[in-house]
Design a protein around this motif. Structure first.
Motif, mmCIF file in Angstrom:
data_model
loop_
_atom_site.group_PDB
_atom_site.id
_atom_site.type_symbol
_atom_site.label_atom_id
_atom_site.label_comp_id
_atom_site.label_asym_id
_atom_site.label_seq_id
_atom_site.Cartn_x
_atom_site.Cartn_y
_atom_site.Cartn_z
ATOM 1 N N THR A 22 0.853 -1.193 0.000
ATOM 2 C CA THR A 22 0.000 0.000 0.000
ATOM 3 C C THR A 22 0.888 1.241 0.000
ATOM 4 O OG1 THR A 22 -0.099 0.097 2.416
ATOM 5 C CG2 THR A 22 -1.799 -1.205 1.301
ATOM 6 N N TYR A 23 0.283 2.350 -0.458
ATOM 7 C CA TYR A 23 1.016 3.623 -0.439
ATOM 8 C C TYR A 23 1.294 4.072 1.000
ATOM 9 C CZ TYR A 23 0.019 4.032 -5.420
ATOM 10 O OH TYR A 23 -0.034 3.817 -6.758
ATOM 11 N N THR A 24 0.338 3.814 1.883
ATOM 12 C CA THR A 24 0.538 4.178 3.283
ATOM 13 C C THR A 24 1.699 3.403 3.887
ATOM 14 O OG1 THR A 24 -1.825 4.594 3.510
ATOM 15 C CG2 THR A 24 -0.561 4.347 5.542
ATOM 16 N N GLY A 25 1.746 2.101 3.573
ATOM 17 C CA GLY A 25 2.849 1.279 4.077
ATOM 18 C C GLY A 25 4.190 1.729 3.546
ATOM 19 N N ALA A 26 4.225 2.144 2.283
ATOM 20 C CA ALA A 26 5.479 2.628 1.699
ATOM 21 C C ALA A 26 5.929 3.919 2.387
ATOM 22 C CB ALA A 26 5.290 2.861 0.204
ATOM 23 N N PHE A 27 4.952 4.810 2.645
ATOM 24 C CA PHE A 27 5.292 6.076 3.311
ATOM 25 C C PHE A 27 5.824 5.831 4.722
ATOM 26 C CE2 PHE A 27 3.943 9.713 5.933
ATOM 27 C CZ PHE A 27 4.680 10.710 5.305
ATOM 28 N N ILE A 28 5.164 4.934 5.449
ATOM 29 C CA ILE A 28 5.615 4.618 6.803
ATOM 30 C C ILE A 28 6.991 3.946 6.769
ATOM 31 C CG2 ILE A 28 5.131 3.181 8.838
ATOM 32 C CD1 ILE A 28 2.181 3.670 8.378
ATOM 33 N N SER A 29 7.238 3.105 5.790
ATOM 34 C CA SER A 29 8.532 2.429 5.672
ATOM 35 C C SER A 29 9.660 3.435 5.432
ATOM 36 C CB SER A 29 8.490 1.409 4.531
ATOM 37 O OG SER A 29 7.521 0.413 4.788
ATOM 38 N N ILE A 30 9.390 4.415 4.557
ATOM 39 C CA ILE A 30 10.412 5.430 4.291
ATOM 40 C C ILE A 30 10.708 6.240 5.554
ATOM 41 C CG2 ILE A 30 10.917 7.541 3.003
ATOM 42 C CD1 ILE A 30 9.290 6.349 0.683
ATOM 43 N N LEU A 31 9.648 6.661 6.262
ATOM 44 C CA LEU A 31 9.832 7.388 7.512
ATOM 45 C C LEU A 31 10.591 6.549 8.536
ATOM 46 C CD1 LEU A 31 6.438 9.249 8.079
ATOM 47 C CD2 LEU A 31 8.605 10.197 7.299
ATOM 48 N N CYS A 32 10.267 5.261 8.551
ATOM 49 C CA CYS A 32 10.924 4.349 9.486
ATOM 50 C C CYS A 32 12.432 4.278 9.198
ATOM 51 C CB CYS A 32 10.284 2.975 9.376
ATOM 52 S SG CYS A 32 10.998 1.729 10.450
ATOM 53 N N CYS A 33 12.809 4.159 7.928
ATOM 54 C CA CYS A 33 14.225 4.062 7.567
ATOM 55 C C CYS A 33 14.970 5.363 7.889
ATOM 56 C CB CYS A 33 14.361 3.736 6.086
ATOM 57 S SG CYS A 33 13.780 2.067 5.641
ATOM 58 N N VAL A 34 14.324 6.503 7.623
ATOM 59 C CA VAL A 34 14.951 7.791 7.932
ATOM 60 C C VAL A 34 15.153 7.931 9.438
ATOM 61 C CG1 VAL A 34 14.629 10.296 7.870
ATOM 62 C CG2 VAL A 34 14.045 8.910 5.863
ATOM 63 N N PHE A 264 10.866 -0.840 13.795
ATOM 64 C CA PHE A 264 10.079 -1.651 12.862
ATOM 65 C C PHE A 264 8.814 -2.206 13.532
ATOM 66 C CE2 PHE A 264 13.875 -2.135 10.029
ATOM 67 C CZ PHE A 264 13.247 -1.687 8.886
ATOM 68 N N THR A 265 8.907 -2.543 14.803
ATOM 69 C CA THR A 265 7.730 -3.065 15.505
ATOM 70 C C THR A 265 6.653 -1.999 15.631
ATOM 71 O OG1 THR A 265 9.106 -4.612 16.765
ATOM 72 C CG2 THR A 265 6.927 -4.103 17.645
ATOM 73 N N VAL A 266 7.045 -0.809 16.077
ATOM 74 C CA VAL A 266 6.073 0.283 16.215
ATOM 75 C C VAL A 266 5.502 0.675 14.851
ATOM 76 C CG1 VAL A 266 5.783 2.679 16.918
ATOM 77 C CG2 VAL A 266 7.129 1.142 18.321
ATOM 78 N N ALA A 267 6.374 0.744 13.831
ATOM 79 C CA ALA A 267 5.903 1.093 12.490
ATOM 80 C C ALA A 267 4.924 0.038 11.965
ATOM 81 C CB ALA A 267 7.086 1.228 11.544
ATOM 82 N N GLY A 268 5.203 -1.238 12.263
ATOM 83 C CA GLY A 268 4.287 -2.300 11.834
ATOM 84 C C GLY A 268 2.927 -2.191 12.507
#
Length: 290
Positions: A22-34, A264-268
């Motif tokens: 999902t687009y939301t998941g991609a956005f959260i993943s990018i924020l998570c990596c940053v 990653f846990t909180v982002a998930g």
């Protein structure tokens, strides 16, 4: 048998047909990596840098010094001729030295009317004093001018550590040029032993000190007493120790693992909540349309 062993697999795999990008998941993943990168760089900076830890204890840290302390004195008397300037040392062990000249020099100032005294000497680790005066002069002047500027007064080895801010030269810059020319000056020093230990375990010994001073004109039954600049000292039983430390490698690795896993846990959890809410909202909309 392989099916029986597979029961113990704690890393269960999710079938590919049950995953959905999902687009939301991609956005959260990018924020998570940053966010992980920011925390990693912060922890790496803290791991590379060193910190200074200080502690207090009662002891004589420099037992190999033979009961001696090195002293460095640099003082200017702009209105007193060099022939009159001398250094005297006294202490409670019976030392009484008038006109100390070893490792010292006098530099004329103001076309010879003044003097700059620079000297290095040792004192015993007992209460005592050293003073700049005219006591060692062949002929005593009638009105010696003891106005002065102290450029340096330090004890022990010089510490050049920018993270350690101490009173190693507390009297440096003391200006008494506007004081009474005929007055004596008393500087009461409390010397504090100081130890600095670097990452390799090498120790350096120095001394900090606190100071109080007074200015006075002294008289006796025979008249006015010849003025002098007195440095009366006593040693503190408390030692200050500065230890240079770096964060252990195992703690750095543990912190990085906690950052990655926790992020990653909180982002998930956040992504799962958003996805579940969006799916529920879609079902509600479909129900209204039907």
């Amino acid at each position: 048998m392989f099916l029986f062993v597979g029961v113990f697999d704690i890393y269960r795999k999710v079938p590919k047909d049950l995953t959905q990008p999902t687009y939301t998941g991609a956005f959260i993943s990018i924020l998570c990596c940053v966010f992980i990168l920011f925390l990693f760089l912060s922890e790496l900076t803290g791991f590379i840098a060193t910190e200074i830890v200080n502690e207090l204890y009662v002891d004589d840290p420099d037992k190999d010094s033979g009961g001696k302390i090195d002293v460095s004195l640099n003082i200017s008397l702009p209105n007193l001729h060099c022939d009159l300037v001398g250094l005297d040392i006294q202490d409670e062990m019976g030392r009484h030295e008038v006109g100390h000249i070893d490792n010292s020099m006098k530099i004329p100032l103001n076309q010879g009317d003044g003097c700059r005294f620079e000297g290095e000497f040792t004192i015993n680790k007992v209460p005592g004093n050293f003073h700049v005066s005219t006591h060692s002069a062949t002929a005593q002047p009638q009105n010696p001018d003891m106005t002065h500027t102290i450029h340096k007064l330090a004890f022990g080895e010089k510490l050049q550590v920018h993270k350690v801010q101490g009173a190693f030269n507390a009297l440096g810059g003391a200006d008494k040029l506007s004081s009474n020319p005929l007055a004596s000056h008393d500087y009461i020093l409390k010397i504090v032993p100081t130890v600095y230990e670097d990452l390799s375990g090498k120790q350096r010994f120095s001394y900090q000190y606190t100071v109080a001073n007074k200015e006075y004109v002294a008289y006796s039954h025979t008249g006015r007493i010849i003025p002098a600049i007195w440095f009366r000292y006593d040693l503190s039983p408390i030692t200050v120790k500065y230890t240079e430390r770096r964060q252990p490698l195992y703690r750095f690795i543990t912190t990085i693992c906690a950052i990655v896993g926790g992020t990653f846990t909180v982002a998930g959890i956040i992504d799962s909540c958003i996805f579940t809410a969006s799916e529920a909202w879609k079902k509600i909309q479909i129900g209204k349309m039907s």
